[in-house]
Write an enzyme that holds these catalytic residues in place. Structure first.
Site, PDB file in Angstrom:
ATOM      1  N   ASP A  24       0.828  -1.211   0.000  1.00 62.00           N
ATOM      2  CA  ASP A  24       0.000   0.000   0.000  1.00 62.00           C
ATOM      3  C   ASP A  24       0.864   1.263   0.000  1.00 62.00           C
ATOM      4  O   ASP A  24       1.983   1.255   0.505  1.00 62.00           O
ATOM      5  CB  ASP A  24      -0.911  -0.020   1.239  1.00 62.00           C
ATOM      6  CG  ASP A  24      -2.063   0.956   1.105  1.00 62.00           C
ATOM      7  OD1 ASP A  24      -2.441   1.298  -0.035  1.00 62.00           O
ATOM      8  OD2 ASP A  24      -2.601   1.385   2.148  1.00 62.00           O
ATOM      9  N   HIS A  41       2.331   3.482  -9.085  1.00 64.53           N
ATOM     10  CA  HIS A  41       2.157   2.044  -9.360  1.00 64.53           C
ATOM     11  C   HIS A  41       3.353   1.502 -10.144  1.00 64.53           C
ATOM     12  O   HIS A  41       3.800   0.376  -9.913  1.00 64.53           O
ATOM     13  CB  HIS A  41       0.849   1.795 -10.120  1.00 64.53           C
ATOM     14  CG  HIS A  41      -0.372   2.168  -9.329  1.00 64.53           C
ATOM     15  ND1 HIS A  41      -0.535   1.809  -8.009  1.00 64.53           N
ATOM     16  CD2 HIS A  41      -1.495   2.857  -9.666  1.00 64.53           C
ATOM     17  CE1 HIS A  41      -1.702   2.279  -7.559  1.00 64.53           C
ATOM     18  NE2 HIS A  41      -2.296   2.919  -8.548  1.00 64.53           N
ATOM     19  N   LEU A 135      11.062 -20.507  -4.850  1.00 63.04           N
ATOM     20  CA  LEU A 135      10.107 -19.603  -4.186  1.00 63.04           C
ATOM     21  C   LEU A 135       8.790 -19.708  -4.932  1.00 63.04           C
ATOM     22  O   LEU A 135       8.777 -19.773  -6.161  1.00 63.04           O
ATOM     23  CB  LEU A 135      10.623 -18.146  -4.251  1.00 63.04           C
ATOM     24  CG  LEU A 135       9.619 -17.045  -3.851  1.00 63.04           C
ATOM     25  CD1 LEU A 135       9.358 -17.079  -2.339  1.00 63.04           C
ATOM     26  CD2 LEU A 135      10.144 -15.653  -4.239  1.00 63.04           C
TER      27      LEU A 135
HETATM   28  C1  IPE Z   1      -5.401  -2.756  -0.232  1.00 62.00           C
HETATM   29  O1  IPE Z   1      -5.119  -1.407  -0.310  1.00 62.00           O
HETATM   30  C2  IPE Z   1      -5.339  -3.377  -1.591  1.00 62.00           C
HETATM   31  C3  IPE Z   1      -4.021  -3.496  -2.188  1.00 62.00           C
HETATM   32  C4  IPE Z   1      -2.893  -3.125  -1.647  1.00 62.00           C
HETATM   33  C5  IPE Z   1      -3.981  -4.121  -3.489  1.00 62.00           C
HETATM   34  P1  IPE Z   1      -6.273  -0.304  -0.437  1.00 62.00           P
HETATM   35  O2  IPE Z   1      -5.569   0.981  -0.601  1.00 62.00           O
HETATM   36  O3  IPE Z   1      -7.242  -0.694  -1.493  1.00 62.00           O
HETATM   37  O4  IPE Z   1      -6.980  -0.423   0.980  1.00 62.00           O
HETATM   38  P2  IPE Z   1      -7.858   0.632   1.789  1.00 62.00           P
HETATM   39  O5  IPE Z   1      -8.916   1.132   0.849  1.00 62.00           O
HETATM   40  O6  IPE Z   1      -6.934   1.721   2.217  1.00 62.00           O
HETATM   41  O7  IPE Z   1      -8.386  -0.128   2.957  1.00 62.00           O
HETATM   42  C1  IPE Z   2      -1.643   0.174  -3.324  1.00 59.25           C
HETATM   43  O1  IPE Z   2      -1.412   1.534  -3.346  1.00 59.25           O
HETATM   44  C2  IPE Z   2      -1.778  -0.418  -4.705  1.00 59.25           C
HETATM   45  C3  IPE Z   2      -3.156  -0.769  -5.072  1.00 59.25           C
HETATM   46  C4  IPE Z   2      -4.198  -0.719  -4.304  1.00 59.25           C
HETATM   47  C5  IPE Z   2      -3.350  -1.207  -6.435  1.00 59.25           C
HETATM   48  P1  IPE Z   2      -2.613   2.559  -3.385  1.00 59.25           P
HETATM   49  O2  IPE Z   2      -2.988   2.810  -4.792  1.00 59.25           O
HETATM   50  O3  IPE Z   2      -3.732   2.106  -2.516  1.00 59.25           O
HETATM   51  O4  IPE Z   2      -1.919   3.834  -2.777  1.00 59.25           O
HETATM   52  P2  IPE Z   2      -2.490   4.803  -1.662  1.00 59.25           P
HETATM   53  O5  IPE Z   2      -2.908   3.966  -0.492  1.00 59.25           O
HETATM   54  O6  IPE Z   2      -3.660   5.506  -2.276  1.00 59.25           O
HETATM   55  O7  IPE Z   2      -1.359   5.701  -1.348  1.00 59.25           O
HETATM   56 MG    MG Z   3      -4.146   2.345  -0.541  1.00 53.47          MG
END
Ligand code: IPE
Ligand code: IPE
Ligand code: MG
Length: 244
Positions: A24, A41, A135
């Site tokens: 995240d 990303h 792995l």
């Molecule tokens: C969880 O992160 C999903 C992934 C890392 C793929 P999100 O950014 O979607 O989660 P919330 O919305 O903060 O809970």
């Molecule tokens: C996690 O990073 C990746 C995915 C959920 C695909 P985020 O896109 O949720 O990034 P933040 O949490 O908004 O910074």
């Molecule tokens: Mg996120």
């Protein structure tokens, strides 16, 4: 094999057998730099490469990465499209490296909402790396733990099930061969302290480590620190401390 997960390295440390990561913070990392979320990303994909390679060297058995949750479909269409394109490219680009490094790649989650091109890329990556054994890398795409449980319960059709049988059903609805088993260590980057519908069943006794680092800046030293943290935990599984 120890019952607490992980294998003995001969020292007083054990490497968690199954590590799961909620990757995240890509969007925030990019925004902090005045860039679009998709830039984050792309930077996150580089971190994936580093952490996978490091996991293999460290002797982790299975690494499950949360790449796209079923709730992430609610994001703006251009972000979703960019992510799907990134997965497809990443799978194609990483497959030869995985073969070379003996890394088996598989994807867990639903496939019926993915594009035919992405489904094809997943199958190709899985086929090419099927016999690799150093792995097991699992990417969770269109994954929801709660939906998985609902689909498994539906498939059970009222039968009474053991935990193992239910685990097998969970795997079967997710294109999963069921070999990954419970999570020993769950890491979430990005500073939030929640599971966001990831591996709720498999994390029943997982040790949780939350890192404030955003995923694109999460490095091998942070990964090692999480394992170090794991080493300091006393896993009791409802019983008594082994130290007593
Ligand atoms: C969880 O992160 C999903 C992934 C890392 C793929 P999100 O950014 O979607 O989660 P919330 O919305 O903060 O809970
Ligand atoms: C996690 O990073 C990746 C995915 C959920 C695909 P985020 O896109 O949720 O990034 P933040 O949490 O908004 O910074
Ligand atoms: Mg996120």
């Amino acid at each position: 094999m120890r019952i607490d997960g992980g294998h003995d390295t001969g020292r007083k440390t054990r490497i968690p057998r199954h590590i799961a990561i909620i990757m995240d913070g890509n969007g925030r990392w990019a925004n902090q730099r005045g860039k679009p979320r998709t830039f984050g990303h792309m930077a996150g994909a580089k971190t994936v490469r580093e952490i996978v390679e490091h996991s293999r060297r460290t002797g982790v058995g299975c690494l499950t990465l949360y790449a796209f949750s079923s709730d992430n479909w609610s994001r703006p269409q251009d972000e979703v499209t960019a992510l799907m394109r990134l997965f497809r490219r990443h799978l194609a680009a990483e497959t030869p490296k995985c073969v070379e490094n003996d890394v088996r790649m598989s994807v867990v989650g639903r496939r019926d909402r993915l594009s035919p091109e992405l489904v094809h890329a997943i199958a190709a990556a899985e086929d090419a790396t099927r016999d690799c054994a150093s792995l097991h890398l699992r990417l969770a795409v269109d994954y929801s733990a709660r939906d998985t449980m609902v689909r498994a319960a539906t498939a059970a059709q009222g039968r009474e099930l053991s935990r193992d049988a239910f685990s097998s059903l969970l795997a079967s609805v997710n294109h999963d061969d069921g070999t990954a088993g419970d999570v020993d260590l769950l890491i979430r980057t990005g500073g939030e302290q929640r599971l966001s519908d990831f591996l709720l069943w498999e994390c029943a006794y997982a040790e949780l480590v939350f890192s404030r680092r955003m995923w694109p800046e999460f490095g091998t030293a942070d990964f090692d620190a999480a394992i170090e943290d794991f080493h300091g935990r006393d896993r009791r599984f409802g019983g008594l401390s082994r130290a007593i």
